[in-house]
Scaffold this motif. Structure first.
Motif, PDB file in Angstrom:
ATOM      1  N   MET A   1       0.852  -1.203   0.000  1.00 17.93           N
ATOM      2  CA  MET A   1       0.000   0.000   0.000  1.00 17.93           C
ATOM      3  C   MET A   1       0.887   1.252   0.000  1.00 17.93           C
ATOM      4  N   ILE A   2       0.506   2.208  -0.810  1.00 17.17           N
ATOM      5  CA  ILE A   2       1.254   3.454  -0.928  1.00 17.17           C
ATOM      6  C   ILE A   2       0.684   4.488   0.044  1.00 17.17           C
ATOM      7  N   GLU A   3       1.549   5.167   0.755  1.00 12.07           N
ATOM      8  CA  GLU A   3       1.121   6.203   1.692  1.00 12.07           C
ATOM      9  C   GLU A   3       1.250   7.582   1.046  1.00 12.07           C
ATOM     10  N   LEU A   4       0.356   8.481   1.411  1.00 15.28           N
ATOM     11  CA  LEU A   4       0.506   9.880   1.032  1.00 15.28           C
ATOM     12  C   LEU A   4       1.602  10.466   1.907  1.00 15.28           C
ATOM     13  N   PRO A   5       2.742  10.868   1.335  1.00 13.60           N
ATOM     14  CA  PRO A   5       3.831  11.369   2.176  1.00 13.60           C
ATOM     15  C   PRO A   5       3.468  12.714   2.785  1.00 13.60           C
ATOM     16  N   PRO A   6       3.887  12.973   4.011  1.00 14.55           N
ATOM     17  CA  PRO A   6       3.580  14.269   4.612  1.00 14.55           C
ATOM     18  C   PRO A   6       4.310  15.392   3.888  1.00 14.55           C
ATOM     19  N   LEU A   7       3.680  16.553   3.820  1.00  7.69           N
ATOM     20  CA  LEU A   7       4.370  17.714   3.282  1.00  7.69           C
ATOM     21  C   LEU A   7       5.565  18.059   4.171  1.00  7.69           C
ATOM     22  N   PRO A   8       6.661  18.525   3.580  1.00  4.95           N
ATOM     23  CA  PRO A   8       7.832  18.876   4.396  1.00  4.95           C
ATOM     24  C   PRO A   8       7.743  20.260   5.023  1.00  4.95           C
ATOM     25  N   TYR A   9       6.572  20.888   4.965  1.00  4.31           N
ATOM     26  CA  TYR A   9       6.377  22.228   5.527  1.00  4.31           C
ATOM     27  C   TYR A   9       4.876  22.418   5.725  1.00  4.31           C
ATOM     28  N   ALA A  10       4.502  23.497   6.406  1.00  4.78           N
ATOM     29  CA  ALA A  10       3.087  23.791   6.648  1.00  4.78           C
ATOM     30  C   ALA A  10       2.406  24.251   5.369  1.00  4.78           C
ATOM     31  N   LEU A  11       1.079  24.147   5.338  1.00  2.00           N
ATOM     32  CA  LEU A  11       0.321  24.522   4.147  1.00  2.00           C
ATOM     33  C   LEU A  11       0.494  25.991   3.767  1.00  2.00           C
ATOM     34  N   ASP A  12       0.779  26.836   4.740  1.00  2.00           N
ATOM     35  CA  ASP A  12       0.938  28.267   4.446  1.00  2.00           C
ATOM     36  C   ASP A  12       2.392  28.683   4.303  1.00  2.00           C
ATOM     37  N   ALA A  13       3.310  27.721   4.301  1.00  2.00           N
ATOM     38  CA  ALA A  13       4.738  28.048   4.353  1.00  2.00           C
ATOM     39  C   ALA A  13       5.284  28.612   3.048  1.00  2.00           C
ATOM     40  N   LEU A  14       4.604  28.380   1.931  1.00  2.13           N
ATOM     41  CA  LEU A  14       5.116  28.842   0.639  1.00  2.13           C
ATOM     42  C   LEU A  14       4.497  30.168   0.210  1.00  2.13           C
ATOM     43  N   ALA A  15       3.597  30.711   1.035  1.00  2.00           N
ATOM     44  CA  ALA A  15       2.992  32.007   0.736  1.00  2.00           C
ATOM     45  C   ALA A  15       4.066  33.094   0.832  1.00  2.00           C
ATOM     46  N   PRO A  16       3.953  34.155   0.036  1.00  4.07           N
ATOM     47  CA  PRO A  16       2.837  34.509  -0.851  1.00  4.07           C
ATOM     48  C   PRO A  16       2.951  33.911  -2.264  1.00  4.07           C
ATOM     49  N   PHE A  17       3.976  33.120  -2.514  1.00  4.77           N
ATOM     50  CA  PHE A  17       4.220  32.657  -3.879  1.00  4.77           C
ATOM     51  C   PHE A  17       3.285  31.518  -4.272  1.00  4.77           C
ATOM     52  N   ILE A  18       2.979  30.643  -3.307  1.00  4.20           N
ATOM     53  CA  ILE A  18       1.940  29.630  -3.467  1.00  4.20           C
ATOM     54  C   ILE A  18       1.072  29.724  -2.224  1.00  4.20           C
ATOM     55  N   SER A  19      -0.205  30.011  -2.404  1.00  2.00           N
ATOM     56  CA  SER A  19      -1.082  30.261  -1.267  1.00  2.00           C
ATOM     57  C   SER A  19      -1.424  28.980  -0.518  1.00  2.00           C
ATOM     58  N   LYS A  20      -1.873  29.156   0.713  1.00  4.87           N
ATOM     59  CA  LYS A  20      -2.340  28.024   1.508  1.00  4.87           C
ATOM     60  C   LYS A  20      -3.487  27.313   0.799  1.00  4.87           C
ATOM     61  N   GLN A  21      -4.396  28.065   0.184  1.00  2.00           N
ATOM     62  CA  GLN A  21      -5.533  27.463  -0.507  1.00  2.00           C
ATOM     63  C   GLN A  21      -5.064  26.573  -1.658  1.00  2.00           C
ATOM     64  N   THR A  22      -4.134  27.078  -2.454  1.00  2.00           N
ATOM     65  CA  THR A  22      -3.623  26.283  -3.575  1.00  2.00           C
ATOM     66  C   THR A  22      -2.931  25.026  -3.080  1.00  2.00           C
ATOM     67  N   LEU A  23      -2.068  25.168  -2.073  1.00  2.08           N
ATOM     68  CA  LEU A  23      -1.333  24.009  -1.576  1.00  2.08           C
ATOM     69  C   LEU A  23      -2.278  22.986  -0.951  1.00  2.08           C
ATOM     70  N   ASP A  24      -3.301  23.467  -0.268  1.00  2.00           N
ATOM     71  CA  ASP A  24      -4.292  22.568   0.336  1.00  2.00           C
ATOM     72  C   ASP A  24      -5.015  21.754  -0.740  1.00  2.00           C
ATOM     73  N   PHE A  25      -5.494  22.421  -1.777  1.00  2.00           N
ATOM     74  CA  PHE A  25      -6.175  21.717  -2.860  1.00  2.00           C
ATOM     75  C   PHE A  25      -5.215  20.781  -3.593  1.00  2.00           C
ATOM     76  N   HIS A  26      -4.036  21.274  -3.878  1.00  2.00           N
ATOM     77  CA  HIS A  26      -3.071  20.508  -4.668  1.00  2.00           C
ATOM     78  C   HIS A  26      -2.648  19.238  -3.931  1.00  2.00           C
ATOM     79  N   TYR A  27      -2.348  19.377  -2.659  1.00  2.00           N
ATOM     80  CA  TYR A  27      -1.867  18.233  -1.873  1.00  2.00           C
ATOM     81  C   TYR A  27      -3.007  17.338  -1.398  1.00  2.00           C
ATOM     82  N   ASN A  28      -3.988  17.926  -0.747  1.00  2.00           N
ATOM     83  CA  ASN A  28      -5.042  17.125  -0.106  1.00  2.00           C
ATOM     84  C   ASN A  28      -6.114  16.627  -1.068  1.00  2.00           C
ATOM     85  N   LYS A  29      -6.220  17.222  -2.237  1.00  2.00           N
ATOM     86  CA  LYS A  29      -7.193  16.762  -3.233  1.00  2.00           C
ATOM     87  C   LYS A  29      -6.494  16.016  -4.374  1.00  2.00           C
ATOM     88  N   HIS A  30      -5.644  16.714  -5.107  1.00  2.00           N
ATOM     89  CA  HIS A  30      -5.036  16.110  -6.299  1.00  2.00           C
ATOM     90  C   HIS A  30      -4.040  15.006  -5.952  1.00  2.00           C
TER      91      HIS A  30
END
Length: 200
Positions: A1-30
């Motif tokens: 079974m394959i695990e979803l690897p944890p992000l190496p940083y918080a969802l808001d850590a890449l802001a303002p260049f990548i928003s928390k909303q984008t990272l949340d959708f990208h990681y937790n959905k896609h």
């Protein structure tokens, strides 16, 4: 079974260049959906106990496994992409010996970044831009859809940029070039690239 690897940083850590909303959708959905579909497809098969990279390689070799390849490769590419990014400024300094190799192979760091941007912006449709090592020589390549350097001979991926629309559309709409500039100039994790380069 394959695990979803944890992000190496918080969802808001890449802001303002990548928003928390984008990272949340990208990681937790896609990304999560690619992992789930991969697990659904390998359940009760001889692949269910194999590593994700092995699943990618095996499914790439046979067209009958195209759906599995598309999901497994996307799961692998996304895990690699998260590690290609960092919110920490100190990790965006290119280590000296890697920088020397970049200059030897591209002529300058600026040219390498220009080539990487061109590969990312110029990819028609969905896909990826990669900095890779090819038998010791650094190159920039792009791949379409779920394609990955893992299946391309002896290429060793060092960094990648995701240019599927879901990676940037909430923040940048159709301005892919602005997204790519933000990643290259502010978010690339050169320590990760260095580890991959030294480990080849």
């Amino acid at each position: 079974m394959i695990e979803l690897p944890p992000l190496p940083y918080a969802l808001d850590a890449l802001a303002p260049f990548i928003s928390k909303q984008t990272l949340d959708f990208h990681y937790n959905k896609h990304h999560a959906a690619y992992v789930k579909t991969t697990n659904d497809l390998i359940a009760n098969t001889d692949m269910q106990d194999k590593s994700l990279s092995d699943i990618v390689l095996e499914s790439a070799a046979d067209a009958v496994f195209s759906k599995l390849f598309n999901n497994a490769a996307q799961a692998w590419n996304h895990g690699f992409f998260w590690n290609s990014l960092t919110p920490y400024q100190q990790n965006q300094q290119i280590p000296d010996d890697l920088q020397t190799q970049i200059i030897a192979d591209f002529g300058s760091v600026e040219q390498m970044k220009s080539d990487l941007k061109a590969a990312a912006v110029g990819r028609f449709g969905s896909g990826w831009a990669w900095l890779v090592s090819d038998a010791g020589t650094l190159k920039v390549i792009s791949t379409s859809n779920a394609e990955t350097p893992l299946t391309q001979g002896n290429l060793v991926p060092l960094l990648c940029i995701d240019v599927w629309e879901h990676a940037y559309y909430l923040d940048y709409q159709n301005r892919r070039a602005d997204f790519v500039d933000s990643v290259i100039n502010h978010l690339l994790n050169w320590q990760f690239a260095y580890q991959n380069w030294k480990g080849q």
